[in-house]
Design an enzyme around this catalytic site. Sequence first.
Site, PDB file in Angstrom:
ATOM      1  N   ASP A 369      -5.848   9.074 -11.563  1.00 13.35           N
ATOM      2  CA  ASP A 369      -5.351   8.605 -10.275  1.00 13.35           C
ATOM      3  C   ASP A 369      -5.593   7.103 -10.146  1.00 13.35           C
ATOM      4  O   ASP A 369      -5.616   6.378 -11.144  1.00 13.35           O
ATOM      5  CB  ASP A 369      -6.027   9.393  -9.149  1.00 13.35           C
ATOM      6  CG  ASP A 369      -5.092   9.672  -7.987  1.00 13.35           C
ATOM      7  OD1 ASP A 369      -4.699   8.698  -7.316  1.00 13.35           O
ATOM      8  OD2 ASP A 369      -4.763  10.845  -7.755  1.00 13.35           O
ATOM      9  N   HIS A 419      -6.307   6.813  -2.913  1.00 15.63           N
ATOM     10  CA  HIS A 419      -5.699   8.115  -3.188  1.00 15.63           C
ATOM     11  C   HIS A 419      -6.598   8.948  -4.096  1.00 15.63           C
ATOM     12  O   HIS A 419      -6.850  10.139  -3.836  1.00 15.63           O
ATOM     13  CB  HIS A 419      -4.335   7.864  -3.832  1.00 15.63           C
ATOM     14  CG  HIS A 419      -3.474   9.059  -4.038  1.00 15.63           C
ATOM     15  ND1 HIS A 419      -3.541   9.851  -5.161  1.00 15.63           N
ATOM     16  CD2 HIS A 419      -2.497   9.586  -3.268  1.00 15.63           C
ATOM     17  CE1 HIS A 419      -2.641  10.810  -5.082  1.00 15.63           C
ATOM     18  NE2 HIS A 419      -1.990  10.671  -3.936  1.00 15.63           N
ATOM     19  N   SER A 612       0.082  15.987  -3.535  1.00 18.81           N
ATOM     20  CA  SER A 612      -1.091  15.353  -4.147  1.00 18.81           C
ATOM     21  C   SER A 612      -2.378  15.941  -3.605  1.00 18.81           C
ATOM     22  O   SER A 612      -3.384  16.016  -4.311  1.00 18.81           O
ATOM     23  CB  SER A 612      -1.091  13.841  -3.863  1.00 18.81           C
ATOM     24  OG  SER A 612      -0.187  13.164  -4.672  1.00 18.81           O
TER      25      SER A 612
END
Length: 894
Positions: A369, A419, A612
């Site tokens: 990520d 994220h 996600s």
Amino acid sequence: MAHEHRSPALPLVRRAALLAALTVLAACGGGGGGGDDSAAGYSVSGTLSVSANLVVDSDTNDPNQTRIANDDSAQAQPIAATSQVMGTVNVPRAGADGASHAAGDPSDFFRVTLAAGQTLQLDFTADTAANDLDLYVYRRVGDADVLVGSSTGSSLSECVRVTEAGEYVVQVEAYDGASLYNLRVAAAGAGGSCANATSSVAARRLVPGQLIAGLAEGSGRVRAAGALVSAQPLSLLKGRVAPGRLGLMALADDEKSRRRGLLALAGADEATLRAARRPAWMDRLSPDSRLQVETLQYAKRLAASGAFDYVTVNRPLHATALVGSFPPDDPRYALQRWHYEQIALPAAMDALVALSPQPSQRPIVAVLDTGIVADHPDLAGQITAGYDFVQDAASAGDGNGLDADPDDFRAADSQPSFHGTHVAGTVAAATYNGTGVAGVAPMAQVMPIRVLGKGGEGTFYDILQGLRYAAGLANDSASVPARRADVANLSLGASGVACDSASATLIAQVRAQGTMIVAAAGNESDRDSGRVAAVDYPANCAGVLAVTATDAQRGVAYYANGGDELALAAPGGDMRVATTGSGLPDGIYSTLATFDAGGVRTPTYGQYQGSSMATPHVAAVLALMRWVHPAITPEQVDALLQAGELSDDAGATGHDSQYGWGIVDAAKAVRAAIALKNGGWAPGIQGVVEAQPSALDFGTTTSSLEFTLRVTAPTDETVGAVGDDSAAVSVAPVAVDAAGLGRYRVTVDRSGLAAGVYTPQITVMTSRRTLTLPLSIQKLDATSTPDIGPIYVLVYDATGDKVLKQAMLRASGGVYRYRIDGLDAASVTVLAGSDYDNDGVVCSSGEACGAYPVLGVSLTPVPLGADRSGLDFLLSAVGSGNAEAASRAASRKR
């Protein structure tokens, strides 16, 4: 390639521009509008709605607010019993210039009537190196306030759980510095576990006037500790303050001496020391309560002095664990409850707790990520060595290419989304530690592999290199981890890309190493209009478990991609709505970070939505299986999946293109792994009927919610009668089988209720026992209207992210209406928020914020070719509600 699409960093808007706009507004009553009155261009207009439980502190630092002091219990601001308060506190001359900067506003007091089981949750995001907020709870006894609960840590979160119904006074105190804050009053059953509970007025949670202090073996602080003890009104009761020893110390009996000592520790000047005045709010406390508060403050001041290695008040402490029963004591678990109960995580944890002996090899989940905030308090002990594979230095943003540091961005100007940190928290945030949030697999370790750089973008090449590293295969780093990952989580993807043969070959190699791969299906659908996008790459590759997203009602999320490649569904959220009763949008709550006004990266928490966010739920469930059975293979997992052993079937029977094999079920997956390890035999875990969710919070406006009755494991227990105990509540089956299992709808009619908070319950009579489902319902006074102070509307050019117009709104009759004219652009975006700390930035964590049509990582363009009306949207509290905007606060200058 992360499944949240972001706009470029927005240019800063100078404060002077807003002040000019405010002058115009003041002349016309401040009801809306902004900019100039030119007929050129187009207009945008709409209404900003505010959740009825959202409240603003009546004396924030915003000079445009009509201020009403709430500085002591006599001035306590009345709030409702399921409120979410946004506010500011500061010691004198701390924080931004504004209404309270010079004189300070160190304490805010609120008066609220609470039911047993409610939780007070205080969150803030200012840098804890210079700012610290505490939470105190009092009951009035005679003519004095008695301390019955407190939370005085040095983290970003404080909480107190209420154990007895009654009226309370709640204090938010700026112990140091200044900060925005959110004070959430959670309904009974919706507040999760909180280690700090209120006591009766006759009981104490600490020994007043006693502190424990000590030095580590070989400590170099002996001289400093001795000098400080000599200078302070302290006496040694037991033990020694020496290297390797602890001492029990007592504060002086004389209150003025104690006050002078506290002021000296805080660095007060000579005149302040001579006066040694206590804060005015302490005048209303009983003498015993004043001593308890001073004891808590003394412990913090002595710890901050650096003269000791260990300081605490004289009371018990508790330790953390890798497994345990749910709900855990993590105070923000209440905001995760809906998505963890949807995957049957509490029942899974019960099965793990029953294992004897407990497994010892911690599974590893590689998170490919944007990197990770390695110093986040809920992640710091959960990380194993990873790598940064973003090879292009410009994209990497860290001054180099390939390196062994997978940490996320540390500068606000790079506009990080954090994220990967959010994904990692869902997988394995530290749990049972009384801090922050819980992880699905708290015994797992996260292997952070940075493959996405600026803008959340990356290349196939870097991602494939990261995947090779995770599996222990040769890669560009010329290194491999000490132990390969059990699971690789890819919350990323590209739409419209087929799986190529090279990727398929690599995936087969990774699986041959024993590493399972889980990837996000993508968010390009618009199911509300009937458009369903295909599964993204690499989730569409054979051998990858493709995960789609569900909402809080177990439906497929409006944005979630679908197709035959889907393996499983998991909670991804829908932040357009707020249906879980918390007053917050239905997002996935996890670890994040933001930047304070000084640009310092600060760990925090918040919500995202998307496939996600669904994917790490599945990756963590696979980690639970590896915890139970370290030798389980990807092929065995595939077989269990297709046999229905890992999921709760949803949609069409068996596999379908909407849910795959169904919604991942952690309890079934754990039981399947146990049985596989034992050659087909599993411990005789007798299932029970449970309700999901385990409580329903209707807040102030919700009239209908659903719950599901299901079993935690095979059982002959069946459901008999399902009823309620209130004339305002009705319950009816929606889709129920012969055993009484399935969906039920609860409807609330407030018309016959007086204003107040009600806590009825649903009663489920089974063949073995009585199960209760607590409800929380609030009826507002008909005369109350939402007003959360001044709101600032900003309209951006969608193509260049330049602020075109901005204006200040005030509520009128409980409604915020805006109209902004003279817009000369092909398309615009609209954002609105508060600026309670008066730092010139809207939408900072702790403030109100919203955007049309929903607040997300990027703003949605509104095409102009005519005037646009009806651009309505919701304002919610940022930080505890939606930290996506908070992570971008530095660019939302007004």
